[in-house]
Design an enzyme around this catalytic site. Sequence first.
Site, PDB file in Angstrom:
ATOM      1  CD  GLU A  40      -2.986  -0.798  -0.059  1.00  0.00           C
ATOM      2  OE1 GLU A  40      -3.113   0.351  -0.528  1.00  0.00           O
ATOM      3  OE2 GLU A  40      -3.582  -1.773  -0.529  1.00  0.00           O
ATOM      4  CE1 TYR A 123      -6.782   2.830  -0.087  1.00  0.00           C
ATOM      5  CE2 TYR A 123      -4.410   3.155   0.227  1.00  0.00           C
ATOM      6  CZ  TYR A 123      -5.467   2.467  -0.357  1.00  0.00           C
ATOM      7  OH  TYR A 123      -5.211   1.406  -1.174  1.00  0.00           O
ATOM      8  CG  ASP A 141      -7.929   4.270  -3.963  1.00  0.00           C
ATOM      9  OD1 ASP A 141      -9.156   4.341  -4.215  1.00  0.00           O
ATOM     10  OD2 ASP A 141      -7.179   3.437  -4.511  1.00  0.00           O
TER      11      ASP A 141
END
Length: 362
Positions: A40, A123, A141
């Site tokens: 991520e 996020y 996102d």
Amino acid sequence: MPNRLFRPDFYDRLFNWYNMHHRDLPWRDTKDPYIIWVSEIILQQTRVAQGLDYFKRFVSRFPDIRALAEAQEDEVLRYWQGLGYYSRARNLHETARVICKQHEGIFPSEHGDIRKLKGIGDYTAAAIASFAWDQPYAVLDGNVHRVLSRLFSIPEPIDSAKGKRIFKELAQEILDTRQPGLYNQAIMELGALQCVPANPACPDCPLSGFCSAYLYNKVQDFPVKQKKAKTVDRYLNYFQILSNHHTWIRKRTGKDIWNGLYEFPLIETNEAAGIETLLTSEELGLWLGDGTVGKAIEKSIRLVIPEIKHVLSHQIIHASFYQIFVEEPGHLSDYFLMIKEEELGNYAFSRLTEKFLERANP
């Protein structure tokens, strides 16, 4: 919000599409929060196609939290070299050390504890919590922003304070709490592959029947964004100074771009500068000694790259690269680190400098 969105076939259509079309990516085959976290962070500012090889190389060298925590920062940055936004790598490294110290090397499983870790925002915390432990936190996102803005024709800019609040509440409201990890993966993938920024294939979209923007033929109007911040032009003139198979570099510090990376001696000017101007600069005089600048090195200087234009988020870098061959290094070692030319590969440089080295040493 239209109640029709909560019909069971909304989620069924989304999940069926995902099962048929999703990309086979290594971080989707694990519940390991460390692997998910690294992926991520890499993908925050990097396309999947570019980031995949970096991810594989990074986790091969640092397969777990302890391996990353025990590494030196310079090595971590070398494995990040080329990805840009190097604060991500420094935060990964620092956070791995914190997890080892405060959590005995075990990644925290509670969303609130994850969110407190350096470099992890809303996020990323939601992604890790939902993908690793199926906790009910919605990801938000750029892809999800685009999907939601079109589904509901949301007029608020996604980057405004009000818009951020609206999208956060909406994303959480429509989250499928029965399968939050699957839902988050699916809606992100829909935005990445189907609900793309330009010319999306709306008739083939599984959610076209729920989409307000598609219904009113306004897909390209969303998402709404505020005006971009003004960019600043910067002019960077780099000198690789060579003497007896040695060269000089220094580590960038402070809050400027490329913090923690190495670079060659640099003269930054307010506008594009020719070699005549640079040769008479105060910096070169300090580094090499006044007796070697000007005409004394004109014959030994080589312009390798006249200009590379490098666009960052709020800056446009105009960089030129020179090589200078000198017999005496003057005062260079008072300002820079002297290394052997063959040792350049041991240091992490910006992608900009990498391009220079590739061209200077084909």
